[in-house]
Design a protein around this motif. Structure first.
Motif, PDB file in Angstrom:
ATOM      1  N   ASP A 111       0.676  -1.210   0.094  1.00  0.00           N
ATOM      2  CA  ASP A 111       0.111  -0.082  -0.047  1.00  0.00           C
ATOM      3  C   ASP A 111       0.981   1.271   0.054  1.00  0.00           C
ATOM      4  O   ASP A 111       0.652   2.398  -0.614  1.00  0.00           O
ATOM      5  N   GLU A 115       1.016   3.860  -2.852  1.00  0.00           N
ATOM      6  CA  GLU A 115       0.656   5.434  -2.459  1.00  0.00           C
ATOM      7  C   GLU A 115       1.937   6.421  -3.046  1.00  0.00           C
ATOM      8  O   GLU A 115       1.537   7.517  -3.511  1.00  0.00           O
ATOM      9  N   SER A 116       3.098   5.716  -2.697  1.00  0.00           N
ATOM     10  CA  SER A 116       4.282   6.409  -3.146  1.00  0.00           C
ATOM     11  C   SER A 116       4.165   6.775  -4.639  1.00  0.00           C
ATOM     12  O   SER A 116       4.418   7.807  -5.032  1.00  0.00           O
ATOM     13  N   ARG A 118       1.665   6.643  -6.557  1.00  0.00           N
ATOM     14  CA  ARG A 118       0.398   7.541  -7.042  1.00  0.00           C
ATOM     15  C   ARG A 118       1.101   8.913  -6.788  1.00  0.00           C
ATOM     16  O   ARG A 118       0.847   9.875  -7.593  1.00  0.00           O
ATOM     17  N   ILE A 119       1.685   9.243  -5.627  1.00  0.00           N
ATOM     18  CA  ILE A 119       2.253  10.643  -5.245  1.00  0.00           C
ATOM     19  C   ILE A 119       3.119  11.042  -6.389  1.00  0.00           C
ATOM     20  O   ILE A 119       3.107  12.242  -6.577  1.00  0.00           O
TER      21      ILE A 119
END
Length: 185
Positions: A111, A115-116, A118-119
């Protein structure tokens, strides 16, 4: 009387002092027989009964002690079995918790990586959008500046928008070519 005295004296010489008189032996034997009969009739049964009761109590106590010991041994074995089962269950729970912990950590890492990513992707797209916006603004500024400079150099107004756009595009292409050659070195 003298005859009786002599006979008594003779008898006294033949009498052994260690052997009792016959009447004493008879009466003693009768008393012993009566006591023996009373003893076997009253005392011996009671004594036998008391000894039997004591033997039964002792045997019962031994049997109860053996039963209690067997029960204690069985309880101990059950306790040891339950303890072994509890240890196995605890080991299984620890292993399951360890596995779940590893799964949770792996999921959290996945996750976090997602998330990383995505960022970072959002940052790249935002940077690209800002770059495009800055390029657009810069082109329009450079175009206006180029038109202003061209008007000043030529001394006349370059008001035709088609000519302005063509001049601006030509200037920017030349500028891009110059940057590409400078970057290639």
């Amino acid at each position: 009387m003298s005859q009786y005295t002599v006979l008594a004296a003779e008898e006294a010489e033949n009498v052994n002092p260690l052997i009792p008189a016959t009447y004493d032996i008879v009466w003693s034997a009768i008393c012993v027989a009566i006591i023996a009969v009373l003893f076997y009739k009253f005392v011996a049964p009671r004594l036998t009964k008391v000894l039997d009761e004591r033997a039964e109590k002792i045997q019962g106590g031994i049997a109860r002690a053996e039963a209690a010991q067997a029960e204690a041994q069985q309880t101990l074995e059950q306790y040891q079995q339950q303890l072994a089962d509890a240890r196995l269950e605890a080991a299984r729970i620890r292993e399951e918790a360890r596995t779940q912990g590893q799964q949770i950590l792996a999921q959290m890492r996945t996750d976090a990586q997602a998330e990383s990513d995505r960022i970072v992707a959002a940052g790249h797209s935002q940077l690209e959008a800002q770059r495009q916006q800055i390029l657009t603004e810069l082109r329009s500024e450079v175009g206006r500046t180029a038109v202003d400079l061209a008007e000043k150099i030529i001394g006349q107004s370059v008001s035709d928008e088609a000519k302005q756009a063509a001049s601006i595009d030509k200037f920017l292409r030349e500028l891009d070519d110059t940057d590409a050659i400078g970057v290639g070195r």
